[in-house]
Write an enzyme that holds these catalytic residues in place. Structure first.
Site, mmCIF file in Angstrom:
data_model
loop_
_atom_site.group_PDB
_atom_site.id
_atom_site.type_symbol
_atom_site.label_atom_id
_atom_site.label_comp_id
_atom_site.label_asym_id
_atom_site.label_seq_id
_atom_site.Cartn_x
_atom_site.Cartn_y
_atom_site.Cartn_z
ATOM 1 N N HIS A 166 0.847 -1.187 0.000
ATOM 2 C CA HIS A 166 0.000 0.000 0.000
ATOM 3 C C HIS A 166 0.884 1.238 0.000
ATOM 4 C CE1 HIS A 166 0.856 -0.611 4.253
ATOM 5 N NE2 HIS A 166 0.400 0.590 4.539
ATOM 6 N N HIS A 201 1.167 3.978 1.999
ATOM 7 C CA HIS A 201 1.630 4.745 3.151
ATOM 8 C C HIS A 201 3.148 4.884 3.086
ATOM 9 C CE1 HIS A 201 -2.187 4.126 5.784
ATOM 10 N NE2 HIS A 201 -2.134 5.354 5.300
ATOM 11 N N ASP A 242 5.664 4.707 5.085
ATOM 12 C CA ASP A 242 6.607 3.763 5.680
ATOM 13 C C ASP A 242 6.768 2.496 4.848
ATOM 14 O OD1 ASP A 242 3.917 3.252 6.507
ATOM 15 O OD2 ASP A 242 4.633 1.938 8.109
ATOM 16 N N HIS A 243 6.038 2.429 3.733
ATOM 17 C CA HIS A 243 6.148 1.278 2.837
ATOM 18 C C HIS A 243 6.682 1.649 1.451
ATOM 19 C CE1 HIS A 243 3.853 -1.612 5.429
ATOM 20 N NE2 HIS A 243 3.503 -0.461 5.969
ATOM 21 N N HIS A 265 -7.633 -1.788 5.454
ATOM 22 C CA HIS A 265 -6.722 -0.797 6.009
ATOM 23 C C HIS A 265 -7.220 0.595 5.653
ATOM 24 C CE1 HIS A 265 -3.064 0.464 7.880
ATOM 25 N NE2 HIS A 265 -2.527 0.971 6.783
ATOM 26 N N ASP A 289 -0.533 -4.084 5.737
ATOM 27 C CA ASP A 289 -1.212 -3.636 6.947
ATOM 28 C C ASP A 289 -2.698 -3.946 6.830
ATOM 29 O OD1 ASP A 289 1.282 -2.655 7.376
ATOM 30 O OD2 ASP A 289 0.682 -0.552 7.617
ATOM 31 N N HIS A 328 6.174 -5.797 11.388
ATOM 32 C CA HIS A 328 5.531 -4.478 11.483
ATOM 33 C C HIS A 328 5.189 -4.172 12.952
ATOM 34 C CE1 HIS A 328 2.638 -1.198 10.417
ATOM 35 N NE2 HIS A 328 3.409 -1.083 9.352
#
Length: 312
Positions: free
Chosen positions: A63, A65, A67-68, A141, A212, A270
């Site tokens: 996805h 976000h 942090d990914h 998510h 996530d 995670h």
């Protein structure tokens, strides 16, 4: 086949955990590496391993976000600077193409290798060849987040060398054809069938890597009978309301998915930066009390996924 964890934290980098990225090393199977997510400083993490960016063949983004994905453009650019010439395919949710192409354009980054970007439109098979099949499904998510099920196809059995020698079959092209289960004709007219001189087929391995997510049916579906399930555990058991609010899972919920899915091994990933090493060790013990084959992973952990037994 091995899993190499490059970042096992959630949200923001911490001293003891970088943000999300893991590599599925398929060096023996196809001389390649598949990367799953590419958080900030992933290429820095790679510098501490034996992984070669030029070996990266596919990148799967769960996805969008930060942090990914915040390490993705740096890695793509560095791969080019370091002599990577083979094609790379990036799979990800709608928007990943615009993110990559816009960033490359604005930064003036030129890639010396072909880059293919496939945006996931719906659940189903997104890649398949004669070795592997990759199945994806939408999870639950805050942004569209996907899980990936990597299925290795069953492999032919080993050639029965002693039997071949007893039949007087010389090494060389005949062996390759018989290994492929083809039939050959010998100089004396005898016909030998590959199926008669090979052992039983070997089961393919299944690896499930989830983005996530809250607990959901698609996570369960992707995890069915997986040899290894990589599941987020942002929060510890007892924080279910907080996990639900932020569209994440607790370690206990990950265990429940593994049990219901009949997974053989669970890797908890995670992990929130709020948890110290001691907290993580307790989290692992609590999970193992319900599902003994559970491990909380740390940056640079490498998990071997052994070849499975023969088929009946």
């Amino acid at each position: 086949m091995e899993l190499l964890f490059l970042g096992t934290g959630a949200g923001v980098p911490a001293k003891h955990r970088n943000v999300s990225s893991l590599a599925l090393k398929l060096l023996q199977e196809r001389k390649a590496v598949w990367l799953f997510d590419c958080g900030e400083a992933t290429q820095h993490q790679i510098l501490h391993t034996s992984l070669k960016p030029r070996r990266i063949e596919k990148i799967f983004i769960t996805h969008l976000h930060g942090d990914h994905i915040f390490g993705l453009l740096g890695l793509l650019g560095s791969r080019s600077f370091q002599g990577g010439e083979s094609p790379v395919t990036v799979y990800g949710p709608r928007g990943i193409k615009e993110y990559i192409l816009t960033s490359l354009k604005i930064s003036g980054t030129y890639l010396k290798y072909p880059l293919h970007i496939l945006e996931i439109e719906e659940s189903g098979i997104i890649f398949e060849d004669d070795q592997f099949r990759v199945i994806t499904a939408l999870l639950e998510h805050g942004l569209p987040s996907y899980g990936f099920r990597i299925e290795e196809k069953d492999r032919p059995g080993e050639l029965l060398v002693e039997k071949l020698e007893s039949l007087g079959i010389p090494k060389g092209p005949h062996y390759r054809k018989l290994k492929a289960l083809e039939s050959i004709e010998l100089s004396d007219g005898r016909i030998v069938h590959g199926i008669d001189v090979t052992g039983p087929k070997k089961h393919g391995r299944i690896v499930t890597i989830l983005g996530d997510t809250r607990p959901c049916e698609n996570a369960l579906m992707l995890s069915r009978h997986a040899d290894v399930l990589v599941h987020e555990a942002t929060f510890s058991t007892g924080n279910e309301e907080m996990a639900k609010e932020f569209y994440h899972s607790t370690s206990g919920q990950a265990v429940e998915t593994a049990i219901r899915a009949g997974a053989k091994r669970l890797l908890l990933n995670h992990i929130s930066s709020r948890y110290t090493k001691e907290d993580s060790e307790q989290l692992e013990k609590d999970a193992q009390s319900r599902f003994p084959v559970t491990k909380v992973v740390y940056d640079f952990d490498e998990i071997e996924i052994p070849v499975k037994g023969i088929m009946d």
